[in-house]
Design an enzyme around this catalytic site. Structure first.
Site, mmCIF file in Angstrom:
data_model
loop_
_atom_site.group_PDB
_atom_site.id
_atom_site.type_symbol
_atom_site.label_atom_id
_atom_site.label_comp_id
_atom_site.label_asym_id
_atom_site.label_seq_id
_atom_site.Cartn_x
_atom_site.Cartn_y
_atom_site.Cartn_z
ATOM 1 N N ASP A 97 -3.193 -3.976 14.901
ATOM 2 C CA ASP A 97 -2.445 -4.440 13.737
ATOM 3 C C ASP A 97 -0.959 -4.163 14.021
ATOM 4 O OD1 ASP A 97 -1.358 -4.931 11.214
ATOM 5 O OD2 ASP A 97 -2.202 -3.114 10.322
ATOM 6 N N HIS A 145 -5.628 0.724 10.600
ATOM 7 C CA HIS A 145 -4.716 1.859 10.486
ATOM 8 C C HIS A 145 -5.296 3.137 11.090
ATOM 9 C CE1 HIS A 145 -1.597 0.384 7.296
ATOM 10 N NE2 HIS A 145 -1.794 -0.484 8.279
ATOM 11 N N GLU A 179 7.169 -4.820 8.788
ATOM 12 C CA GLU A 179 6.031 -5.201 7.962
ATOM 13 C C GLU A 179 5.317 -3.999 7.372
ATOM 14 O OE1 GLU A 179 1.890 -6.292 6.890
ATOM 15 O OE2 GLU A 179 2.588 -4.800 8.326
ATOM 16 N N GLU A 180 5.146 -2.941 8.160
ATOM 17 C CA GLU A 180 4.362 -1.788 7.708
ATOM 18 C C GLU A 180 5.035 -1.032 6.561
ATOM 19 O OE1 GLU A 180 1.434 -1.374 8.382
ATOM 20 O OE2 GLU A 180 0.982 -2.118 10.389
ATOM 21 N N HIS A 210 3.765 -9.359 13.261
ATOM 22 C CA HIS A 210 4.695 -8.222 13.253
ATOM 23 C C HIS A 210 4.438 -7.309 14.439
ATOM 24 C CE1 HIS A 210 2.061 -4.942 11.619
ATOM 25 N NE2 HIS A 210 1.462 -5.912 10.957
ATOM 26 N N ASP A 268 -2.128 -12.049 11.282
ATOM 27 C CA ASP A 268 -2.215 -10.595 11.241
ATOM 28 C C ASP A 268 -3.672 -10.216 11.448
ATOM 29 O OD1 ASP A 268 -1.667 -7.856 10.752
ATOM 30 O OD2 ASP A 268 -0.128 -8.363 9.283
#
Length: 345
Positions: free
Chosen positions: A188, A323, A222-223, A71, A243
């Protein structure tokens, strides 16, 4: 074969992808970049109705095809409200944490009037003025963006063309250290997306003919949970999310390894796929770890929830501080690249 050529290409593409702002739903720039790059490599790639990109890498067996999903959307924020003093209250996109966003430079992307710079700060952010600075819990209710413009009122901000719903993008601060550590926001999942680009480059440069048809899918939601909720190309029987691999307490993976996920918050991954990934990693001397991710969901799980009857798996380079300001290593990149090659050719 020396993988350095492809690892270097992956790092170059990771930096390029990361430097294109693309919080969930704001994907036109990054997907156009993907389309251009796959076109240069000679592949057929197209943008879906949802806005993601699918690339066809070719391969012999079209009835036992595999789909590799990465992603290219990231965390971020939106303008929720223009306050009376012209500062901007935010709402987060995905898992962006307020305490992790503090003191970061941002770009506010207006719909019709260009881009403005600013900084995300605690309201009343001076320690010499705010006696509660150290004890105030950081939430999005107490954070704001201060524009690098002469703005004193709500009307001043509105005159710049800023409105609710405008995207707010955070500086990624990408760098690779002399020891091979990769540090940036949004590894990510732009690091693994770059690994997929590197694999496509490898197939083309080395003229590798794979036994299975291979498709790549780069999603942009995706998030927020529905990136992989989409039809898959005809003939696909298996799909992976490529990922980030989790690094943290209670897990065995490091940034130097490829992580093979056996189970996450959505449940176990396909047993035969996971078993084959582990066997091939062992047979090829690939440094790997098998872990369970307690707070994680992937694109490929969304693909299954959309009703697709496929086997599924999840791998990726180990990423520390997910994150947040994330860190991985070139070893993890190479091990992930090698496992994809071992599985597919």
């Amino acid at each position: 074969m020396d993988n350095k050529k492809y690892v270097d290409y992956i790092l170059e593409q990771a930096e390029n992808l990361i430097n294109i702002d693309s919080p969930s739903g704001y994907g036109e720039g990054v997907t156009q970049y993907l389309l251009d790059e796959f076109g240069k490599m000679g592949y057929h790639a197209y943008r879906t109705g949802k806005g993601s990109v699918i690339a066809d890498l070719g391969g012999e067996d079209e009835n036992d095809a595999i789909l590799l999903e990465g992603h290219c959307d990231t965390l971020g924020a939106m303008v929720h409200e223009i306050k009376a003093d012209g500062h901007l209250k935010l709402t987060n996109i995905g898992g962006m944490q307020a305490n992790n966003a503090e003191a970061e430079n941002v770009r506010v992307i207006t719909k019709f009037n260009g881009i403005y710079e600013g900084t995300c700060q605690l309201a009343n952010p001076s320690v010499h003025v705010n006696g509660s600075y150290g004890t105030t819990p950081r939430t999005w209710d107490v954070m704001e963006v201060i524009l690098d413009e002469d703005v004193k009122t709500k009307a001043d901000a509105e005159a710049l063309g800023i409105m609710a719903g405008d995207y707010v993008c955070f500086e990624p601060r990408f760098r690779v250290t002399e020891k091979g550590y990769i540090k940036s926001r949004f590894l990510d999942d732009k690091l693994s997306s770059a690994i997929l680009m590197g694999y496509a480059r490898y197939l083309k440069d080395e003229k590798v003919a794979t036994k299975r048809r291979i498709y790549l899918h780069f999603t942009i939601y995706e998030e927020v949970g529905h990136g992989g909720c989409a039809p898959v190309p005809q003939g696909v029987t298996e799909a992976w999310s490529v990922d980030m691999g989790c690094v943290g307490q209670g897990l065995s993976c490091t940034e130097h390894q490829v992580s093979i996920c056996a189970k996450d918050s959505g449940g176990p991954y396909n047993y035969d796929v996971v078993k084959t990934q582990i066997r091939l990693a062992k047979e090829n001397g690939i440094d790997f770890a098998v872990d369970i991710y307690p707070h994680y969901g992937s694109d490929v799980e969304a693909t299954l929830k959309a009703g697709n009857d496929i086997r599924h798996g999840l791998i990726g380079p180990g990423v520390f501080a997910s994150h947040g300001y994330e860190r991985s290593h070139v070893d993890g990149v190479e091990n992930t690249f090698r496992l994809i090659k071992a599985y597919l050719g």
